[in-house]
Design an enzyme around this catalytic site. Structure first.
Site, PDB file in Angstrom:
ATOM      1  N   ARG A  55     -14.434  20.767  44.937  1.00  0.00           N
ATOM      2  CA  ARG A  55     -15.129  19.576  44.472  1.00  0.00           C
ATOM      3  C   ARG A  55     -15.096  19.541  42.947  1.00  0.00           C
ATOM      4  O   ARG A  55     -15.046  20.582  42.291  1.00  0.00           O
ATOM      5  CB  ARG A  55     -16.579  19.588  44.949  1.00  0.00           C
ATOM      6  CG  ARG A  55     -16.758  19.245  46.431  1.00  0.00           C
ATOM      7  CD  ARG A  55     -18.223  19.231  46.824  1.00  0.00           C
ATOM      8  NE  ARG A  55     -18.811  20.550  46.755  1.00  0.00           N
ATOM      9  CZ  ARG A  55     -19.560  20.997  45.775  1.00  0.00           C
ATOM     10  NH1 ARG A  55     -19.881  20.208  44.759  1.00  0.00           N
ATOM     11  NH2 ARG A  55     -20.033  22.223  45.794  1.00  0.00           N
ATOM     12  N   ASP A  84     -24.129  23.122  57.528  1.00  0.00           N
ATOM     13  CA  ASP A  84     -24.031  22.623  56.147  1.00  0.00           C
ATOM     14  C   ASP A  84     -25.002  21.493  55.827  1.00  0.00           C
ATOM     15  O   ASP A  84     -25.512  21.427  54.718  1.00  0.00           O
ATOM     16  CB  ASP A  84     -22.596  22.146  55.877  1.00  0.00           C
ATOM     17  CG  ASP A  84     -22.261  22.019  54.398  1.00  0.00           C
ATOM     18  OD1 ASP A  84     -22.546  22.959  53.635  1.00  0.00           O
ATOM     19  OD2 ASP A  84     -21.727  20.970  53.999  1.00  0.00           O
ATOM     20  N   TYR A 138      -8.622  17.046  48.340  1.00  0.00           N
ATOM     21  CA  TYR A 138      -9.408  18.212  48.758  1.00  0.00           C
ATOM     22  C   TYR A 138     -10.663  17.815  49.548  1.00  0.00           C
ATOM     23  O   TYR A 138     -11.377  16.881  49.157  1.00  0.00           O
ATOM     24  CB  TYR A 138      -9.818  19.077  47.539  1.00  0.00           C
ATOM     25  CG  TYR A 138     -10.894  20.058  47.939  1.00  0.00           C
ATOM     26  CD1 TYR A 138     -10.548  21.195  48.677  1.00  0.00           C
ATOM     27  CD2 TYR A 138     -12.239  19.811  47.702  1.00  0.00           C
ATOM     28  CE1 TYR A 138     -11.527  22.052  49.149  1.00  0.00           C
ATOM     29  CE2 TYR A 138     -13.228  20.666  48.171  1.00  0.00           C
ATOM     30  CZ  TYR A 138     -12.870  21.783  48.891  1.00  0.00           C
ATOM     31  OH  TYR A 138     -13.830  22.620  49.379  1.00  0.00           O
ATOM     32  N   CYS A 155     -22.829  30.156  49.525  1.00  0.00           N
ATOM     33  CA  CYS A 155     -23.904  31.142  49.422  1.00  0.00           C
ATOM     34  C   CYS A 155     -24.435  31.564  50.790  1.00  0.00           C
ATOM     35  O   CYS A 155     -25.529  32.131  50.886  1.00  0.00           O
ATOM     36  CB  CYS A 155     -25.038  30.604  48.554  1.00  0.00           C
ATOM     37  SG  CYS A 155     -24.589  30.510  46.821  1.00  0.00           S
ATOM     38  N   ARG A 189     -10.288  27.050  53.041  1.00  0.00           N
ATOM     39  CA  ARG A 189     -11.241  26.650  54.092  1.00  0.00           C
ATOM     40  C   ARG A 189     -10.579  26.508  55.455  1.00  0.00           C
ATOM     41  O   ARG A 189      -9.370  26.342  55.563  1.00  0.00           O
ATOM     42  CB  ARG A 189     -11.865  25.296  53.723  1.00  0.00           C
ATOM     43  CG  ARG A 189     -12.601  25.299  52.375  1.00  0.00           C
ATOM     44  CD  ARG A 189     -14.065  25.095  52.533  1.00  0.00           C
ATOM     45  NE  ARG A 189     -14.818  25.395  51.324  1.00  0.00           N
ATOM     46  CZ  ARG A 189     -16.148  25.456  51.307  1.00  0.00           C
ATOM     47  NH1 ARG A 189     -16.850  25.222  52.395  1.00  0.00           N
ATOM     48  NH2 ARG A 189     -16.788  25.733  50.203  1.00  0.00           N
ATOM     49  N   SER A 210     -23.529  25.912  47.656  1.00  0.00           N
ATOM     50  CA  SER A 210     -22.184  26.056  48.205  1.00  0.00           C
ATOM     51  C   SER A 210     -21.712  27.505  48.112  1.00  0.00           C
ATOM     52  O   SER A 210     -21.904  28.162  47.087  1.00  0.00           O
ATOM     53  CB  SER A 210     -21.224  25.147  47.444  1.00  0.00           C
ATOM     54  OG  SER A 210     -21.665  23.821  47.554  1.00  0.00           O
ATOM     55  N   HIS A 221     -28.887  19.632  52.264  1.00  0.00           N
ATOM     56  CA  HIS A 221     -27.751  20.574  52.306  1.00  0.00           C
ATOM     57  C   HIS A 221     -28.215  21.846  53.028  1.00  0.00           C
ATOM     58  O   HIS A 221     -28.393  22.890  52.414  1.00  0.00           O
ATOM     59  CB  HIS A 221     -27.322  20.872  50.868  1.00  0.00           C
ATOM     60  CG  HIS A 221     -26.009  21.585  50.739  1.00  0.00           C
ATOM     61  ND1 HIS A 221     -25.646  22.247  49.591  1.00  0.00           N
ATOM     62  CD2 HIS A 221     -24.961  21.737  51.601  1.00  0.00           C
ATOM     63  CE1 HIS A 221     -24.440  22.769  49.737  1.00  0.00           C
ATOM     64  NE2 HIS A 221     -23.998  22.486  50.942  1.00  0.00           N
ATOM     65  N   LYS A 228     -20.045  15.348  52.108  1.00  0.00           N
ATOM     66  CA  LYS A 228     -20.976  15.348  50.994  1.00  0.00           C
ATOM     67  C   LYS A 228     -21.248  13.934  50.480  1.00  0.00           C
ATOM     68  O   LYS A 228     -22.380  13.595  50.112  1.00  0.00           O
ATOM     69  CB  LYS A 228     -20.465  16.253  49.865  1.00  0.00           C
ATOM     70  CG  LYS A 228     -20.387  17.738  50.256  1.00  0.00           C
ATOM     71  CD  LYS A 228     -21.646  18.179  50.888  1.00  0.00           C
ATOM     72  CE  LYS A 228     -21.934  19.643  51.053  1.00  0.00           C
ATOM     73  NZ  LYS A 228     -20.984  20.650  51.233  1.00  0.00           N
TER      74      LYS A 228
END
Ligand code: GTP
Ligand code: SPV
Ligand code: MN
Length: 593
Positions: free
Chosen positions: A72, A280, A200, A253, A374, A251, A229, A209
């Site tokens: 991002r 998420d 991406y 974590c 990912r 993100s 989130h 998001k």
């Protein structure tokens, strides 16, 4: 077109984009397997995706993004509300008129020579009162195939929308993948998202998001619900009762990992089970019985690959064994399989790295997979997927958990005093930055509720919305608030807490707090466990003294922390809720006592 829908607003939107972007062809994604197969074949032919080993990884593909397009881009993400104040101090703002002009110039003829795909998608189970619908236009088959996994796509979504105008208008165009002209723009007042010059995930899978957090947070504030989130998990206790919790970590974590955790042996034997509802994003609303209920608006996992292995997260790994798209991981051309750092200790001798170059296990010094590489895996693949995943009402939330990467400062776990104090605890979250966004990694920054990059309006108003939501819920129905930190390090920089499955030991303490069966120690920041109350049975090389060390709240460190909080709070001016300013003062007073 009218075969798919008679909704005039949808047809007008599509038509206006056809006129501006000038595609050679328009293809509506109706959700049929035949169409997806055809698109896979096309994308394989152009090299956009590489088919993986059909026996080992059936239905799986590899994709590599451009080298300049791997995460991002927060610096190029904009909230274009009509008034600048409504974007707030933590978002980039541009006047919508100005931004539409910029974007229209970029979008002009952007689909020329290409196909425009029309993706009708639902965030949340189709037809659930908590769900919302979007239409994403894109010129990328990779986006179509990812949206198929991450959301509910197809004709049934258009049918559910009917004549309604309540849908998000998403436009994505790859253009030249030019960093200088990359824009990820949100127009909350117009229900619109425009993303250009990227390919991406978080920039282009507009349901994620862009819609489910930035636009939805704005909608939620207007409509009395919350878009967060947060992962959602259920913990089944030996008595059969399932407790649901939602946790916000920034993100990369640990949300996916916590959502899918495998209980330690002792817990398994005792009968504990963990179920994943989401990894998420959570949409949360007051339910008929007065409690807060959450749904996961997504339909798949866009998870961090590096570090995912049979020990750390077997459920995530298992989820990637079929119908999965891998992005920017290493590729073994001989076996047509994938590899990433931390998968296992024996990488294939020769691979193609995420940049497309030859990579040799015994001589290459660079990483084979990008740190933010990912997998996009269907939720149905997850062995521990909750039976409530498709529930239209969601699951009742008993606890909100906040957390981040803090090498020092934050203890393993503490509990907030009440809702207002809990909102304060969420608002002061801080974490070391990760590879999930471009920019420096490992720098501590404030990331309230893990929403810093994702809140679609003024963050001061967002804090107020949290307080208002609390006021809607009776005290005996309010979730409890906790803060965790799995990432305290020793002098050599090693993580002290074993983490992953063993995090259940901490969740277990929370359950006991919720059920009122365990005491805690009051500290200036909140309630910390008595070390004896965290079950460390079966942990090798982990003593109660080590545990005491990471439960410790150091007053001097926290006095410094309060200064940082007050400095951060200044940003919000008179939009900072007074209750939170009071909380900061009260914390300071307790530390000075
Ligand atoms: P996003 O998808 O970016 O929102 O990330 P996420 O919050 O879902 O993070 P994820 O679970 O994918 O974890 C990111 C990284 O943190 C991985 O490299 C994990 O191995 C690591 N990680 C996750 N949980 C733990 C933990 O309990 N302890 C430690 N030390 N590392 C963890
Ligand atoms: C995150 O960065 O928080 C993610 C990945 O979950 S992305 O879809 O890129 O936002
Ligand atoms: Mn995320």
């Amino acid at each position: 077109m009218a075969n798919f829908t008679n909704n005039k607003q949808v047809l007008d939107f599509v038509q206006s984009r056809v006129e501006l972007c000038n595609p050679d062809k328009v293809v509506w994604i109706d959700g049929s397997e035949a169409l997806y197969k055809q698109l896979e074949n096309e994308a394989m032919a152009t090299g956009e995706i590489i088919k993986l080993n059909e026996e080992l990884l059936p239905g799986c593909f590899l994709h590599r993004t451009a080298l300049n397009d791997v995460a991002r881009v927060e610096g190029r993400t904009f909230i274009c509300s009509r008034e600048e104040i409504n974007a707030g101090p933590t978002n980039n703002w541009k006047d919508p008129k100005e931004m539409y002009a910029t974007l229209n110039a970029i979008l002009k003829d952007a689909y020329k020579g290409r196909t425009m795909y029309v993706i009708p998608f639902s965030m949340g189970p189709v037809g659930s009162p908590l769900s919302k619908i979007g239409i994403e236009l894109t010129d990328s088959i990779y986006v179509v195939l990812n949206m198929k996994i991450m959301t509910r796509v197809g004709q049934n979504v258009l049918d559910a929308l009917g004549d309604s105008n309540d849908f998000v208008r998403g436009t994505h165009a790859r253009c030249e993948i030019d960093e200088e002209k990359r824009y990820i723009c949100h127009f909350p007042e117009d229900n619109a998202i425009i993303s250009v010059n990227s390919g991406y995930g978080g920039n282009v899978l507009l349901g994620k998001k862009c819609f489910a957090l930035r636009i939805a947070s704005y909608q939620g504030r207007n409509e009395g619900w919350m878009a967060e989130h947060m992962l959602i998990l259920g913990i089944k206790k030996p008595d059969g009762k399932i407790i649901y919790m939602a946790a916000a970590f920034p993100s990369a974590c640990g949300k996916t990992n916590l959502a899918m955790l495998i209980p330690p042996e002792g817990y398994k034997k005792a009968g504990y089970e963990v179920f994943t509802v989401g990894d998420d994003i959570a949409w949360i609303k007051k339910g008929a019985d007065g409690r807060l209920y959450a749904i996961n608006p997504e339909n798949g996992f866009f998870g961090v690959a590096p570090g995912t292995n049979v020990k750390s997260n077997p459920n995530a790994l298992e989820s990637t064994k079929k119908n999965t798209i891998f992005t920017n991981v290493g590729y073994d051309p001989e076996n047509k399989t994938v590899w990433w750092e931390g998968l296992d200790k024996n990488p294939p001798k020769h691979m193609i790295d995420w940049k497309g170059n030859d990579w040799y296990a015994d001589s290459s010094t660079e990483k084979c997979a990008h740190p933010n590489s990912r997998f996009t895996a269907p939720a149905v693949n997850c062995p521990c997927l909750s039976s409530e995943f498709e529930s239209k009402v969601g699951v009742p939330i008993s606890a909100f958990i906040f957390g981040g990467r803090r090498a020092k400062t934050a203890p393993l776990v503490y509990e907030a005093r009440n809702w207002t104090n809990g909102v304060f605890v969420g608002s002061i979250m801080a974490s070391e930055t990760t590879a999930a966004a471009s920019g420096a990694v490992g720098v501590v920054r404030r990331d309230p509720m893990a929403m810093l990059p994702f809140c679609g309006y003024h963050m001061g108003d967002y804090f107020q919305h949290w307080l208002d939501m609390g006021a809607m819920i009776d005290d005996d129905k309010k979730p409890r608030f906790f803060n965790v930190n799995w990432f305290r390090t020793d002098e050599e920089g090693h993580f002290i807490w074993p983490g992953f499955g063993d995090n259940l030991r901490v969740l277990d303490w929370m359950i006991k707090r919720i059920e009122g069966t365990v005491d805690a120690v009051e500290t200036p920041i909140g309630f910390v466990p008595n070390a004896e109350d965290i079950n460390i049975e079966g942990l090798d090389d982990f003593s109660i003294d080590t545990l005491k060390g990471i439960l410790n709240v150091d007053k001097e460190t926290w006095k410094g922390e309060v200064e940082g909080i007050k400095e951060f709070y200044k940003k919000f001016g008179n939009k900072l809720p007074k209750e939170l300013a009071k909380e900061a003062d009260a914390l300071e007073a307790r530390l000075n006592k």
